[in-house]
Design an enzyme around this catalytic site. Structure first.
Site, PDB file in Angstrom:
ATOM      1  N   GLY A 277       0.783  -1.230   0.000  1.00 14.83           N
ATOM      2  CA  GLY A 277       0.000   0.000   0.000  1.00 14.83           C
ATOM      3  C   GLY A 277       0.811   1.275   0.000  1.00 14.83           C
ATOM      4  N   PRO A 320       5.135  -4.579  -0.925  1.00  9.93           N
ATOM      5  CA  PRO A 320       4.926  -3.482  -1.870  1.00  9.93           C
ATOM      6  C   PRO A 320       4.735  -3.991  -3.301  1.00  9.93           C
ATOM      7  CG  PRO A 320       7.258  -3.677  -1.315  1.00  9.93           C
ATOM      8  CD  PRO A 320       6.527  -4.688  -0.472  1.00  9.93           C
ATOM      9  N   GLY A 321       3.779  -3.438  -3.996  1.00  4.56           N
ATOM     10  CA  GLY A 321       3.600  -3.742  -5.416  1.00  4.56           C
ATOM     11  C   GLY A 321       3.841  -2.464  -6.203  1.00  4.56           C
ATOM     12  N   TYR A 367     -10.833   4.813 -10.162  1.00  4.52           N
ATOM     13  CA  TYR A 367     -10.468   5.407  -8.869  1.00  4.52           C
ATOM     14  C   TYR A 367     -10.335   6.916  -8.931  1.00  4.52           C
ATOM     15  CZ  TYR A 367      -8.637   0.634  -8.267  1.00  4.52           C
ATOM     16  OH  TYR A 367      -8.472  -0.711  -8.220  1.00  4.52           O
ATOM     17  N   CYS A 394     -15.923   3.579 -26.293  1.00  2.32           N
ATOM     18  CA  CYS A 394     -17.255   4.170 -26.372  1.00  2.32           C
ATOM     19  C   CYS A 394     -17.797   4.467 -24.988  1.00  2.32           C
ATOM     20  CB  CYS A 394     -18.181   3.234 -27.134  1.00  2.32           C
ATOM     21  SG  CYS A 394     -17.604   2.990 -28.799  1.00  2.32           S
TER      22      CYS A 394
HETATM   23  C1  LIG Z   1      -2.851  -5.170  -3.202  1.00  4.63           C
HETATM   24  C2  LIG Z   1      -2.092  -5.813  -2.110  1.00  4.63           C
HETATM   25  C3  LIG Z   1      -0.747  -5.514  -1.922  1.00  4.63           C
HETATM   26  C4  LIG Z   1       0.003  -4.513  -2.759  1.00  4.63           C
HETATM   27  O1  LIG Z   1      -0.502  -3.238  -2.693  1.00  4.63           O
HETATM   28  P1  LIG Z   1       0.323  -2.007  -3.334  1.00  4.63           P
HETATM   29  O2  LIG Z   1      -0.585  -0.857  -3.130  1.00  4.63           O
HETATM   30  O3  LIG Z   1       0.549  -2.324  -4.766  1.00  4.63           O
HETATM   31  O4  LIG Z   1       1.600  -1.913  -2.577  1.00  4.63           O
HETATM   32  C5  LIG Z   1      -0.081  -6.176  -0.919  1.00  4.63           C
HETATM   33  N1  LIG Z   1      -0.704  -7.086  -0.139  1.00  4.63           N
HETATM   34  C6  LIG Z   1      -2.010  -7.395  -0.295  1.00  4.63           C
HETATM   35  C7  LIG Z   1      -2.628  -8.406   0.576  1.00  4.63           C
HETATM   36  C8  LIG Z   1      -2.750  -6.767  -1.283  1.00  4.63           C
HETATM   37  O5  LIG Z   1      -4.039  -7.073  -1.431  1.00  4.63           O
END
Ligand SMILES: *Cc1c(COP(=O)(O)O)cnc(C)c1O
Length: 474
Positions: A277, A320-321, A367, A394
């Site tokens: 997050g 982290p993603g 979002y 569209c």
């Molecule tokens: C979505 C998610 C993440 C990654 O969230 P980011 O906002 O991309 O860092 C990590 N853990 C869980 C369980 C998630 O659902």
């Protein structure tokens, strides 16, 4: 303003800042703010270059629209998290963007990998990612997904419901293994960008409620099952978060549950995972925290709370993603049409239509996300025009960049580059309007490599079974 679903659960209209109104134009409309653009992005003779290649060459080779991923930038961010979290584990959230090459880089750079479906697991396994370093999430994993994970030797499964505890214990027992699991705890904290709320807010689909007692019940149930090994607790509070205090409250509450589990079950759990997050800069003014500051703050809270309860500090992990892949890619589009609209008072807005849109970036529509973009194929000193970059779908909500200043000599055939599209763009892409999905092209040291190829019309038509006997029967 519409408020819609959030990947981490519901979101609250009163929590998010209003969408940022565009500020005045920058003196140099083509400037690449290093806080927003990938590390290797620069202008060479006015033309945007990434990873040592000009976008003109990249587009000649790969066409538009396309996502270009700066490999060096992404791997620096990944390695930066590993370094900042030394002594803890960093799991990259595969849902942000996953393909074989990315899985391989992360493996080499010392990260673990989060998957939440059989499909994400399949990519990880095909890339040869070590199963012991994979964690599997999800609020409704199927029996076949769980079976596949157990059979593959996935290191951690994050259990999310009582039904899943039953399913997973039976699957692990049948396989003759003791599966390590974490309990997903809903801690009553929800965070988005600049603010968080810490109430008993648990009206969402994920996890076991801490306040309601379900989390303790889940731990108790798992502890009694010989085929499951309860190794820790997991919490994930939201996405695109800048305010660290939400993590602090979550960590306090998770550690509180560790204490209760020790007192009532006589188990000292070895791990806590505080989820992902962490926010990134999409537009000027976004100010994310540095990984080492985040790591320091989380460690301090966990150590303090554990000391207060007389607990050994557990091993920490984070997921982290976006913060790893988000800033590393750009999307390059070609401008097709430009339409000026009078806004009243002499003001105008240019609707700049590009050759992609909500099928390759749904985040603005979903979002109300903010992005920025620049003219990429040349520089320009023309006066600024207030612009809205829209797609070819569209839908009037098919917006890529809501408000941006672009040079007023913009013309069809120009290229626009949108920053920070590495996370949740390709991974959330669709075939709406039967538009094929764009490729993801890795760029490094002057070499571009297709990581995920462009979808073709043949790919789309292959799924359509044609005129079978059934469908033509009258
Ligand atoms: C979505 C998610 C993440 C990654 O969230 P980011 O906002 O991309 O860092 C990590 N853990 C869980 C369980 C998630 O659902």
């Amino acid at each position: 303003m519409s408020r819609s679903a959030h990947p981490a659960g519901p979101r609250h209209a009163d929590v998010l800042p209003e969408s940022r109104q565009s500020t005045g134009p920058d003196a140099d409309l083509g400037r690449l703010d290093p806080a927003i653009w990938p590390a290797t992005a620069q202008r060479v003779g006015g033309v945007l270059a990434l990873g040592g290649r000009s976008v003109l060459d990249l587009v000649a080779d790969h066409q538009t629209p396309a996502l270009f991923l700066d490999e060096a930038d992404m791997r620096q961010r990944a390695a930066g998290f590993v370094e900042a979290f030394a002594g803890a584990d960093v799991f990259y959230a595969g849902k942000a963007f996953l393909c074989s090459a990315v899985a391989r880089w992360l493996e080499q750079d010392g990260l673990g990998l989060d998957v939440c479906t059989g499909g994400e697991l399949a990519v990880a396994l095909r890339a040869g990612f070590p199963p012991a370093r994979i964690a599997m999430h999800g609020n409704n994993k199927s029996v076949s997904e769980l079976t596949r994970a157990v059979d593959a030797g996935v290191g951690r499964i994050v259990v999310d419901s009582f039904a899943e505890i039953d399913r997973l214990s039976a699957i692990a027992a049948a396989a003759g293994v003791r599966q390590p699991v974490l309990v997903r705890v809903t801690v009553g904290v929800e965070a988005h960008t600049h603010e968080f709320i810490a109430t008993a807010h648990e009206d969402q689909k994920f996890g076991f409620s801490l306040a309601g007692g379900a989390a303790m019940d889940a731990a108790t149930a798992i502890a009694a099952l010989p085929s499951l090994e309860l190794v820790g607790l997991h919490s994930h509070i939201g996405s695109q978060i800048f305010d660290m205090s939400g993590f602090g409250v979550a960590a306090e509450r998770v550690v509180g549950l560790l204490g209760r589990i020790r007192d009532e079950l006589g188990l000292e759990l070895a791990e806590i995972d505080l989820g992902g997050g962490l926010g990134i800069a999409y537009v000027a003014g976004d100010a994310p925290q540095a990984p080492k500051d985040i790591a320091g703050a989380l460690r301090a809270i966990v150590e303090r709370e554990c000391a207060a309860l007389g607990l050994r500090a557990p091993r920490l992990s984070v997921e982290p993603g976006r913060a790893i892949v988000g800033p590393s890619a750009i999307t390059v589009y070609e401008v097709g049409t430009i339409k000026a609209v009078e806004l009243g008072g002499g003001a105008q807005r240019a609707f700049v239509s590009v050759d992609g849109g909500m099928s390759d970036n749904i985040r603005t529509a979903l979002y109300d996300a903010s992005y920025t973009c620049v003219l990429a194929n040349r520089d320009s000193t023309a006066p600024p025009m207030l612009s809205r970059v829209v797609g070819k779908h569209c839908e009037s909500g098919d917006i890529v960049v809501r408000d941006v200043w672009l040079p007023s000599d913009l013309t069809p055939g120009d290229l626009l580059a949108v920053a920070a599209t590495g996370a949740y763009c390709h991974s959330m892409a669709s075939n709406y309007n039967h538009v094929p999905r764009p490729p993801v092209v890795g760029v490094r040291d002057g070499i571009s490599t297709v990581l995920v190829r462009r979808e073709t019309e043949d790919d789309l038509l292959r799924l359509d079974m044609g005129l079978t006997e059934m469908s033509v029967r009258t």
